[in-house]
Design a protein around this motif. Structure first.
Motif, PDB file in Angstrom:
ATOM      1  N   LEU A 126       0.847  -1.206   0.000  1.00  6.54           N
ATOM      2  CA  LEU A 126       0.000   0.000   0.000  1.00  6.54           C
ATOM      3  C   LEU A 126       0.881   1.255   0.000  1.00  6.54           C
ATOM      4  CD1 LEU A 126      -2.877  -0.937   2.475  1.00  6.54           C
ATOM      5  CD2 LEU A 126      -3.041  -0.677   0.009  1.00  6.54           C
ATOM      6  N   GLU A 127       1.971   1.174   0.726  1.00  7.35           N
ATOM      7  CA  GLU A 127       2.927   2.292   0.787  1.00  7.35           C
ATOM      8  C   GLU A 127       3.503   2.564  -0.619  1.00  7.35           C
ATOM      9  OE1 GLU A 127       3.545   3.812   3.640  1.00  7.35           O
ATOM     10  OE2 GLU A 127       5.538   4.689   3.529  1.00  7.35           O
ATOM     11  N   LEU A 128       3.951   1.488  -1.277  1.00  8.75           N
ATOM     12  CA  LEU A 128       4.509   1.621  -2.629  1.00  8.75           C
ATOM     13  C   LEU A 128       3.489   2.241  -3.590  1.00  8.75           C
ATOM     14  CD1 LEU A 128       6.339  -1.619  -3.800  1.00  8.75           C
ATOM     15  CD2 LEU A 128       7.068   0.720  -4.226  1.00  8.75           C
ATOM     16  N   SER A 129       2.235   1.834  -3.441  1.00  9.97           N
ATOM     17  CA  SER A 129       1.192   2.326  -4.329  1.00  9.97           C
ATOM     18  C   SER A 129       0.678   3.705  -3.933  1.00  9.97           C
ATOM     19  CB  SER A 129       0.008   1.347  -4.349  1.00  9.97           C
ATOM     20  OG  SER A 129       0.458   0.038  -4.514  1.00  9.97           O
ATOM     21  N   GLY A 130       1.210   4.234  -2.841  1.00 13.43           N
ATOM     22  CA  GLY A 130       0.852   5.602  -2.423  1.00 13.43           C
ATOM     23  C   GLY A 130      -0.504   5.701  -1.742  1.00 13.43           C
ATOM     24  N   ILE A 131      -1.014   4.575  -1.189  1.00 14.71           N
ATOM     25  CA  ILE A 131      -2.352   4.632  -0.569  1.00 14.71           C
ATOM     26  C   ILE A 131      -2.394   3.970   0.819  1.00 14.71           C
ATOM     27  CG2 ILE A 131      -3.799   4.897  -2.625  1.00 14.71           C
ATOM     28  CD1 ILE A 131      -3.994   1.792  -2.681  1.00 14.71           C
ATOM     29  N   PRO A 132      -1.367   4.172   1.677  1.00 18.98           N
ATOM     30  CA  PRO A 132      -1.425   3.521   2.997  1.00 18.98           C
ATOM     31  C   PRO A 132      -2.621   4.010   3.814  1.00 18.98           C
ATOM     32  CG  PRO A 132       0.376   5.113   2.925  1.00 18.98           C
ATOM     33  CD  PRO A 132      -0.140   4.978   1.526  1.00 18.98           C
ATOM     34  N   GLU A 179       0.450   9.154 -12.181  1.00 21.60           N
ATOM     35  CA  GLU A 179       0.851   8.484 -10.932  1.00 21.60           C
ATOM     36  C   GLU A 179       1.122   7.001 -11.160  1.00 21.60           C
ATOM     37  OE1 GLU A 179      -1.116  10.859  -7.184  1.00 21.60           O
ATOM     38  OE2 GLU A 179      -2.084   9.044  -7.889  1.00 21.60           O
ATOM     39  N   ILE A 180       0.245   6.392 -11.939  1.00 18.45           N
ATOM     40  CA  ILE A 180       0.416   4.954 -12.208  1.00 18.45           C
ATOM     41  C   ILE A 180       1.690   4.718 -13.018  1.00 18.45           C
ATOM     42  CG2 ILE A 180      -0.579   2.969 -13.447  1.00 18.45           C
ATOM     43  CD1 ILE A 180      -2.853   3.365 -11.753  1.00 18.45           C
ATOM     44  N   MET A 181       1.927   5.559 -14.016  1.00 21.52           N
ATOM     45  CA  MET A 181       3.130   5.372 -14.837  1.00 21.52           C
ATOM     46  C   MET A 181       4.387   5.584 -14.001  1.00 21.52           C
ATOM     47  SD  MET A 181       1.742   4.334 -17.482  1.00 21.52           S
ATOM     48  CE  MET A 181       3.223   4.032 -18.409  1.00 21.52           C
TER      49      MET A 181
END
Ligand SMILES: Nc1ncnc2c1ncn2[C@@H]1O[C@H](COP(=O)(O)OP(=O)(O)O)[C@@H](O)[C@H]1O
Ligand SMILES: [Mg+2]
Length: 287
Positions: A126-132, A179-181
């Motif tokens: 979740l941290e890596l994906s920016g949504i913790p 953000e995804i890229m």
């Protein structure tokens, strides 16, 4: 040790209704690369992905995973799916748990990890994906962009060697797409191989080390983005258009505004820099 993760040999897929979605597909996916599988709607991209994670068995042809032919028994499928992760185009068809925590825990629990390790995996993905901050949210309350990130985090929690994403930015706004890229670039820098499936030429050009071009169930080109996406005839045959950066660069060179021997720009910024550095400085009278 081989540097090829996945290889397909002469894959053919005929759906039960008679549609031939894959005619003859032979590709290799190498470790550490950023690859874009590019083609228009209906080219067969999603069908190929379903074969790569063995959700569909080919009508004929073979798949090799880590150098060994894939057999469709329980242990080899479990091995494949723990190392190759697919993010579906539509998060709704991937997400099924009521909360983000449960969704992202599912894969690691299935791997048989201890509770503490599962928690670590949930937190780090979740941290890596920016949504913790979304960890305790009910999935049904999330926006489409947030659902997309949760579906990526859920796959990252498996720590795949190869991450495959089916049109990950389709239906996202430019900010979410960027953000995804960026996330995909970060993952690749950390050593993950990424296969991005897209119909978007600009996205493929900006992202990939290698392009695999697909049309009508066939591979129609494979090589660096600069070489594949500068061929007018090949692009027209595949119903695609040249990336805008390349189009402008080629036109400026043709008109003599830029010298011939310049490196090919891969981004708008690189093109702007080339224009600035190669435009004669005018004096105050415009001369
Ligand atoms: N389950 C299915 N049954 C029959 N035909 C299908 C099925 N899924 C896809 N197709 C057909 O297979 C072809 C390739 O589709 P698809 O793999 O979804 O392409 P893409 O992802 O490149 O848009 C299309 O002609 C599509 O209509
Ligand atoms: Mg598709």
């Amino acid at each position: 040790m081989t540097d090829i993760i996945l290889e397909t040999c002469n894959l053919r897929c005929q759906y039960p209704d008679g549609t031939i979605a894959l005619q003859d597909i032979s590709i290799t996916i190498k470790k550490g690369k950023k690859i874009a599988l590019l083609g228009t709607n209906g080219a067969g991209k999603s069908t190929l992905l379903l074969h790569l994670i063995a959700l569909i068995k080919p009508t004929s042809g073979k798949i090799f995973f880590q150098g060994k032919e894939l057999h469709y028994n329980r242990s080899s499928l479990a091995n494949l799916r723990s190392r190759v992760g697919l993010v579906f185009q539509d998060p709704e068809s991937q997400l099924f748990a009521p909360s983000v925590r449960q969704e992202v825990s599912f894969g690691p629990i299935n791997l048989g990890l201890a509770k503490k390790q599962v928690e670590e995996r949930v937190f780090s993905s979740l941290e890596l994906s920016g949504i913790p901050h979304l960890v305790d949210k009910p999935v049904h309350l999330l926006s489409y962009g947030q659902k997309k990130l949760v579906s990526i985090a859920a796959v990252l929690a498996m720590k795949p060697e190869l991450l495959i994403l089916d049109e990950p930015t389709a239906s996202l706004d430019p900010h979410n797409s960027k953000e995804i890229m960026q996330l995909l670039n970060t993952l690749n820098q950390k050593g993950m191989s990424v296969l991005l499936v897209t119909h978007n030429v600009e996205e493929a050009y900006g992202f990939a080390d290698e392009i695999i071009l697909m049309n009508n169930g066939l591979i129609t080109g494979q090589g660096t983005p600069e070489i594949i996406l500068s061929q007018d005839e090949l692009l027209a045959d595949n119903h695609l258009t040249k990336p805008i950066v390349l189009e402008i660069f080629n036109s400026l060179q043709l008109a003599g505004h830029l010298p011939k021997n310049l490196p090919i720009p891969r981004s708008r910024q690189a093109l702007m820099d080339l224009i600035q550095n190669n435009t004669p400085i005018q004096d105050n009278n415009g001369r």
